[in-house]
Design a protein around this motif. Structure first.
Motif, mmCIF file in Angstrom:
data_model
loop_
_atom_site.group_PDB
_atom_site.id
_atom_site.type_symbol
_atom_site.label_atom_id
_atom_site.label_comp_id
_atom_site.label_asym_id
_atom_site.label_seq_id
_atom_site.Cartn_x
_atom_site.Cartn_y
_atom_site.Cartn_z
ATOM 1 N N VAL A 1 0.866 -1.184 0.000
ATOM 2 C CA VAL A 1 0.000 0.000 0.000
ATOM 3 C C VAL A 1 0.901 1.231 0.000
ATOM 4 N N VAL A 2 0.759 2.069 -1.013
ATOM 5 C CA VAL A 2 1.601 3.248 -1.160
ATOM 6 C C VAL A 2 0.764 4.494 -0.883
ATOM 7 N N VAL A 3 1.295 5.377 -0.027
ATOM 8 C CA VAL A 3 0.610 6.635 0.282
ATOM 9 C C VAL A 3 1.576 7.777 -0.013
ATOM 10 N N GLY A 4 1.215 8.631 -0.969
ATOM 11 C CA GLY A 4 2.087 9.736 -1.345
ATOM 12 C C GLY A 4 1.329 10.788 -2.114
ATOM 13 N N ASP A 5 2.057 11.817 -2.525
ATOM 14 C CA ASP A 5 1.393 12.949 -3.184
ATOM 15 C C ASP A 5 1.862 13.180 -4.610
ATOM 16 N N SER A 6 2.638 12.247 -5.172
ATOM 17 C CA SER A 6 3.233 12.491 -6.483
ATOM 18 C C SER A 6 3.029 11.317 -7.440
ATOM 19 N N PRO A 7 3.176 11.573 -8.736
ATOM 20 C CA PRO A 7 3.115 10.479 -9.719
ATOM 21 C C PRO A 7 4.168 9.403 -9.455
ATOM 22 N N SER A 8 5.376 9.814 -9.040
ATOM 23 C CA SER A 8 6.409 8.810 -8.774
ATOM 24 C C SER A 8 6.045 7.927 -7.598
ATOM 25 N N ASP A 9 5.359 8.493 -6.598
ATOM 26 C CA ASP A 9 4.885 7.668 -5.479
ATOM 27 C C ASP A 9 3.882 6.626 -5.976
ATOM 28 N N MET A 10 2.921 7.070 -6.762
ATOM 29 C CA MET A 10 1.905 6.149 -7.261
ATOM 30 C C MET A 10 2.512 5.101 -8.185
ATOM 31 N N GLY A 11 3.602 5.449 -8.851
ATOM 32 C CA GLY A 11 4.270 4.497 -9.727
ATOM 33 C C GLY A 11 4.901 3.339 -8.983
ATOM 34 N N LEU A 12 5.095 3.480 -7.677
ATOM 35 C CA LEU A 12 5.692 2.399 -6.889
ATOM 36 C C LEU A 12 4.811 1.161 -6.856
ATOM 37 N N THR A 13 3.512 1.324 -7.090
ATOM 38 C CA THR A 13 2.627 0.151 -7.071
ATOM 39 C C THR A 13 2.944 -0.797 -8.214
ATOM 40 N N ALA A 14 3.654 -0.320 -9.228
ATOM 41 C CA ALA A 14 3.993 -1.173 -10.367
ATOM 42 C C ALA A 14 5.065 -2.205 -10.016
ATOM 43 N N ILE A 15 5.781 -1.988 -8.930
ATOM 44 C CA ILE A 15 6.883 -2.884 -8.578
ATOM 45 C C ILE A 15 6.377 -4.267 -8.203
ATOM 46 N N SER A 16 5.321 -4.304 -7.419
ATOM 47 C CA SER A 16 4.814 -5.616 -6.989
ATOM 48 C C SER A 16 3.297 -5.609 -6.886
ATOM 49 N N GLY A 17 2.666 -4.749 -7.652
ATOM 50 C CA GLY A 17 1.217 -4.624 -7.522
ATOM 51 C C GLY A 17 0.898 -3.839 -6.267
ATOM 52 N N GLY A 18 -0.362 -3.668 -5.995
ATOM 53 C CA GLY A 18 -0.711 -2.971 -4.766
ATOM 54 C C GLY A 18 -1.679 -1.837 -4.988
ATOM 55 N N THR A 19 -1.872 -1.090 -3.917
ATOM 56 C CA THR A 19 -2.866 -0.030 -3.889
ATOM 57 C C THR A 19 -2.183 1.311 -3.671
ATOM 58 N N GLY A 20 -2.599 2.329 -4.418
ATOM 59 C CA GLY A 20 -2.015 3.648 -4.283
ATOM 60 C C GLY A 20 -3.023 4.660 -3.775
ATOM 61 N N TYR A 21 -2.670 5.344 -2.694
ATOM 62 C CA TYR A 21 -3.484 6.436 -2.155
ATOM 63 C C TYR A 21 -2.779 7.743 -2.479
ATOM 64 N N LEU A 22 -3.342 8.504 -3.402
ATOM 65 C CA LEU A 22 -2.796 9.806 -3.751
ATOM 66 C C LEU A 22 -3.395 10.839 -2.805
ATOM 67 N N PHE A 23 -2.520 11.465 -2.013
ATOM 68 C CA PHE A 23 -2.970 12.415 -0.999
ATOM 69 C C PHE A 23 -2.632 13.834 -1.416
ATOM 70 N N THR A 24 -3.504 14.769 -1.068
ATOM 71 C CA THR A 24 -3.148 16.179 -1.146
ATOM 72 C C THR A 24 -3.868 16.930 -0.043
ATOM 73 N N HIS A 25 -3.215 17.985 0.433
ATOM 74 C CA HIS A 25 -3.792 18.801 1.490
ATOM 75 C C HIS A 25 -4.920 19.669 0.946
ATOM 76 N N PRO A 26 -5.876 20.020 1.778
ATOM 77 C CA PRO A 26 -6.889 20.987 1.370
ATOM 78 C C PRO A 26 -6.221 22.269 0.862
ATOM 79 N N GLY A 27 -6.718 22.793 -0.239
ATOM 80 C CA GLY A 27 -6.130 23.990 -0.835
ATOM 81 C C GLY A 27 -5.159 23.693 -1.950
ATOM 82 N N PHE A 28 -4.706 22.443 -2.040
ATOM 83 C CA PHE A 28 -3.830 22.025 -3.124
ATOM 84 C C PHE A 28 -4.630 21.174 -4.102
ATOM 85 N N VAL A 29 -4.188 21.154 -5.352
ATOM 86 C CA VAL A 29 -4.853 20.298 -6.342
ATOM 87 C C VAL A 29 -4.117 18.969 -6.414
#
Length: 217
Positions: free
Chosen positions: A169-197
């Motif tokens: 399970v990957v939790v991050g705020d960037s495309p490179s973070d979400m790309g980590l799920t490709a290493i062994s499968g898994g789930t990606g949680y893309l986070f951003t703070h209120p006020g950010f896109v």
């Protein structure tokens, strides 16, 4: 079922660092005799970029060498003056609560693009070091255009020496973070703070509250 949660730091487990980056950058610009300055609104525009990229954005792409000098000065200042580096930063709401819940049932590691000296400072100031004991917090210095060691490399190496996990399970705020799920499968949680896109990338979930990660337990 044993899971591995992979965390990003800046913009995910902490908030406020984008303002400190601007303040330190402006201090260094003045020290080096530059008239240009960043505004705090620029921190939103430049969010997620490497520190030297802040300076090439401000001074021009042909100023890469100078940008690297300014970046190094920023790191030296932040490491010698932690109060300036950490002024105004704090844990993201519910970060400790979520990390504690995961720690009780699963494994977790931290992958940050910062440098080793500053990573330890951040974790202490944020009071999150107890969730990432020795061997589970990795500084992946990505502050050059040709940086070769990536978060993906570190995660791959970690998994070679770790037990088998039923899910990553990957939790991050960037495309490179979400790309980590490709290493062994898994789930990606893309986070951003209120006020950010949300940054543009593929993600299993898009969240603004870290407690949403608890659904993966």
């Amino acid at each position: 079922m044993k899971k591995l949660f992979v965390w990003d730091l800046h913009g995910t487990l902490e908030q406020g660092n984008h303002r400190a980056v601007i303040d330190i950058s402006n201090h260094v610009l003045a020290a080096y005799g530059h008239a240009e300055r960043f505004s705090h609104a620029d921190s939103i525009t430049l969010y997620g970029k490497k520190w030297f990229e802040y300076f090439t954005w401000l001074l021009g792409e042909d100023e890469y060498v100078r940008a690297m000098e300014l970046q190094e000065a920023c790191f030296e200042l932040s490491e010698s003056n932690p109060n300036m580096q950490c002024d105004g930063i704090e844990p993201t709401p519910h970060a400790a609560e979520v990390l504690a819940a995961i720690q009780a049932r699963h494994d977790q590691i931290l992958l940050s693009n910062t440098r080793p000296a500053t990573l330890s400072i951040f974790l202490k100031v944020l009071r999150l070091e107890r969730f990432f004991p020795e061997g589970t917090a990795f500084a992946v210095d990505q502050h050059t255009r040709d940086a070769r060691r990536t978060k993906a490399d570190v995660l791959t190496e970690y998994l070679r020496g770790a037990r088998d996990y039923d899910e990553i399970v990957v939790v991050g705020d960037s495309p490179s973070d979400m790309g980590l799920t490709a290493i062994s499968g898994g789930t990606g949680y893309l986070f951003t703070h209120p006020g950010f896109v949300f940054r543009e990338c593929e993600a299993t979930h898009r969240i603004r509250d870290l407690r949403a990660v608890l659904s993966a337990l």
